[in-house]
Design a protein around this motif. Structure first.
Motif, short mmCIF file in Angstrom:
data_model
loop_
_atom_site.label_atom_id
_atom_site.label_comp_id
_atom_site.label_asym_id
_atom_site.label_seq_id
_atom_site.Cartn_x
_atom_site.Cartn_y
_atom_site.Cartn_z
N GLU A 310 0.83 -1.21 0.00
CA GLU A 310 0.00 0.00 0.00
C GLU A 310 0.87 1.26 0.00
O GLU A 310 0.58 2.23 -0.71
N ASP A 311 1.92 1.26 0.83
CA ASP A 311 2.84 2.40 0.87
C ASP A 311 3.35 2.74 -0.53
O ASP A 311 3.38 3.91 -0.94
N ALA A 312 3.81 1.72 -1.22
CA ALA A 312 4.41 1.93 -2.54
C ALA A 312 3.43 2.58 -3.50
O ALA A 312 3.78 3.51 -4.25
N VAL A 313 2.19 2.10 -3.49
CA VAL A 313 1.18 2.65 -4.39
C VAL A 313 0.92 4.12 -4.06
O VAL A 313 0.89 4.98 -4.96
N GLU A 314 0.74 4.42 -2.78
CA GLU A 314 0.43 5.80 -2.38
C GLU A 314 1.60 6.74 -2.65
O GLU A 314 1.41 7.89 -3.06
N LEU A 315 2.83 6.26 -2.43
CA LEU A 315 3.99 7.10 -2.73
C LEU A 315 4.05 7.43 -4.21
O LEU A 315 4.31 8.57 -4.61
N GLY A 316 3.79 6.43 -5.05
CA GLY A 316 3.78 6.67 -6.49
C GLY A 316 2.74 7.69 -6.89
O GLY A 316 3.01 8.59 -7.70
N ARG A 317 1.53 7.58 -6.33
CA ARG A 317 0.46 8.54 -6.65
C ARG A 317 0.86 9.95 -6.25
O ARG A 317 0.65 10.91 -7.01
N CYS A 318 1.41 10.08 -5.04
CA CYS A 318 1.77 11.41 -4.55
C CYS A 318 2.85 12.05 -5.40
O CYS A 318 2.78 13.25 -5.73
N LEU A 319 3.86 11.29 -5.79
CA LEU A 319 4.92 11.83 -6.62
C LEU A 319 4.46 12.10 -8.05
O LEU A 319 4.99 12.98 -8.73
N ARG A 320 3.46 11.38 -8.49
CA ARG A 320 2.88 11.64 -9.81
C ARG A 320 2.13 12.97 -9.83
O ARG A 320 2.27 13.77 -10.76
N ASP A 321 1.32 13.22 -8.79
CA ASP A 321 0.44 14.37 -8.78
C ASP A 321 1.06 15.62 -8.17
O ASP A 321 0.59 16.73 -8.42
N LEU A 322 2.11 15.44 -7.37
CA LEU A 322 2.76 16.57 -6.68
C LEU A 322 4.25 16.49 -6.96
O LEU A 322 5.01 15.92 -6.18
N PRO A 323 4.71 17.02 -8.08
CA PRO A 323 6.10 16.80 -8.52
C PRO A 323 7.16 17.28 -7.54
O PRO A 323 8.28 16.77 -7.55
N ASP A 324 6.85 18.28 -6.69
CA ASP A 324 7.82 18.70 -5.70
C ASP A 324 7.95 17.62 -4.63
O ASP A 324 6.95 17.28 -3.97
N PRO A 325 9.14 17.04 -4.43
CA PRO A 325 9.27 15.91 -3.50
C PRO A 325 8.81 16.21 -2.08
O PRO A 325 8.14 15.38 -1.45
N ASP A 326 9.14 17.38 -1.54
CA ASP A 326 8.75 17.68 -0.16
C ASP A 326 7.23 17.68 -0.01
O ASP A 326 6.69 17.16 0.96
N THR A 327 6.54 18.30 -0.96
CA THR A 327 5.09 18.32 -0.91
C THR A 327 4.50 16.93 -1.08
O THR A 327 3.56 16.53 -0.38
N ALA A 328 5.07 16.16 -2.01
CA ALA A 328 4.59 14.79 -2.23
C ALA A 328 4.83 13.92 -1.01
O ALA A 328 3.97 13.12 -0.62
N PHE A 329 5.99 14.05 -0.38
CA PHE A 329 6.30 13.24 0.80
C PHE A 329 5.35 13.58 1.95
O PHE A 329 4.90 12.69 2.68
N ALA A 330 5.04 14.87 2.12
CA ALA A 330 4.10 15.26 3.17
C ALA A 330 2.71 14.69 2.90
O ALA A 330 2.01 14.25 3.82
N ALA A 331 2.32 14.69 1.64
CA ALA A 331 1.02 14.12 1.29
C ALA A 331 0.99 12.63 1.56
O ALA A 331 0.01 12.10 2.11
#
Length: 403
Positions: A310-331
């Motif tokens: 589940e972690d892997a899927v959600e991390l992929g989605r966040c990095l897809r939709d929020l290209p800035d890593p810090d913002t994606a990681f927080a999401a």
């Protein structure tokens, strides 16, 4: 194309790399061990929420043919009395239920899937440190080599070095006061239907087993161990020691445990149980931890592999939709932290119940039927029924770092 370094080639690493690639990020996986893990570990149960998460990445076929369906668990006391029965999760719409399979087989298939999708996996590359550089991060390995990428994902397990680099004050893994051992046997002493787990709260220890369709009994035991074993202590104990110890623990019970242990060929070993209840910092300087590196749960939860997927899927989605890593990681953290920490807490409670004393054991056996019925209803709603839609954009609340 953005790039990523993924540390660890267990379960979380290859799936994370696959999710990142699908999100438009080229990932390379680095593994400390010189060879593959085709002979590492015992077996695990991949729950329906984990299988559903695999399907989000077109990996739903991975468990097929590797193990056997295990849709139910029956709990008994050491006297043989049935304390309750629960499902391992409501079936998915197509009828798929939880699957029990060898950990090494899951490693192998996920590794092969990653490579088939163009993802490189490099062995013998032990991660030791990382440092930020403008627009990225440099991973440093024990052999003196380095790898530079836009971001780094730590999928390096319960003793994660990446977790330490992100937060040098991060707490170590917490010892859970039971050991693990197990094996495979053929014996006529069991009468369980194929695919149904028998979970036994014995007088002195916990024992569980399931019968595969071919008649092989897959079993495990949790000998209590109040104090954490010293380094090398368990490795020094022989198969003869464990056979004698397990007989001592299960002889007072009216179960098939001793017969199953006697029918088990080869060596017996044991290993300690740990979890990681809460990690203060999951990410920093374009580095993030996933799976056991962020939130290891004891085997009693039955959810370690599923949470990593589940972690892997959600991390992929966040990095897809929020290209800035810090913002994606927080999401990502906003989407995951509350759920996984709840799973870890449930697993710790289950492990502690296995090591109950005489008074606690009586209370446990008295109230367990009621607890199991309530737990089954709750789990169906929040745990096993969890669904991640890869195509749904990450919500605004998650992007703000809120769960």
């Amino acid at each position: 194309m953005r790039t990523a370094v993924v540390i660890g080639a267990g379960i979380a690493g290859p799936v994370a790399a696959i999710a990142l690639r699908r999100a438009g990020i080229a990932a390379t996986v680095y593994e400390a061990h010189e060879g593959t893990a085709d002979d590492v570990g015992a077996f695990l149960t991949l729950q329906v929420n984990g299988i559903d998460a695999l399907r989000a990445l077109d990996l739903g076929h991975v468990p097929e043919g590797l193990g056997f369906a295990t849709p139910r668990m029956r709990f008994r006391s050491g006297t043989g009395k049935v304390l309750g029965e629960v499902s391992t999760g409501l079936a998915l719409p197509d009828g798929t239920v939880a699957v029990t399979l060898r950990r090494a087989d899951l490693y192998r298939v996920l590794r092969d899937e990653a490579r088939s999708r163009g993802i490189a996996i490099e062995h013998g590359r032990r991660f030791v440190d990382a440092r930020p550089v403008p627009g990225g991060v440099v991973a440093e390995f024990a052999d003196g080599t380095t790898a530079t990428a836009d971001l780094l994902v730590g999928a390096d397990g319960i003793r994660s070095r990446v977790r330490q680099v992100i937060d040098p004050e991060a707490p170590p893994a917490r010892y859970v006061p039971v050991l693990n051992t197990g094996g495979y046997a053929r014996t006529s002493a069991v009468d369980a239907a194929p695919g149904e787990f028998e979970m036994i709260f014995g007088k002195r220890a916990f024992f569980g087993y399931a019968v595969a369709p071919d008649g092989l009994v897959w079993w495990f035991a949790n000998p209590p161990q109040p104090t954490e074993p010293a380094p090398g202590e368990l490795a020094a104990l022989t198969t003869e020691h464990w056979r004698a110890r397990l007989h001592e623990l299960f002889a007072p019970d009216r179960t098939a445990a001793c017969a199953i242990i006697d029918a088990t060929p080869g060596e017996l070993t044991a290993w300690a149980t740990y979890d990681v209840p809460s990690v203060r910092r999951w990410h920093r300087d374009r580095m993030i931890v996933v799976g056991d590196a962020a939130h290891a749960t004891s085997p009693s939860s039955g959810q370690g592999a599923s949470m990593a997927i589940e972690d892997a899927v959600e991390l992929g989605r966040c990095l897809r939709d929020l290209p800035d890593p810090d913002t994606a990681f927080a999401a990502y953290e906003g989407l995951r932290r509350e759920r996984v920490e709840r799973v870890v807490a449930n697993g710790a409670r289950s492990s502690n119940a296995k090591a109950a004393g005489p008074v606690a054991r009586v209370l446990r056996d008295a109230f367990l039927p009621l607890f199991l019925r309530r737990q089954a209803a709750e789990a169906a709603a929040w745990l096993h029924g969890h669904h991640i839609d890869w195509h749904t954009p990450v919500p605004t609340a998650a992007a703000a770092g809120r769960p």
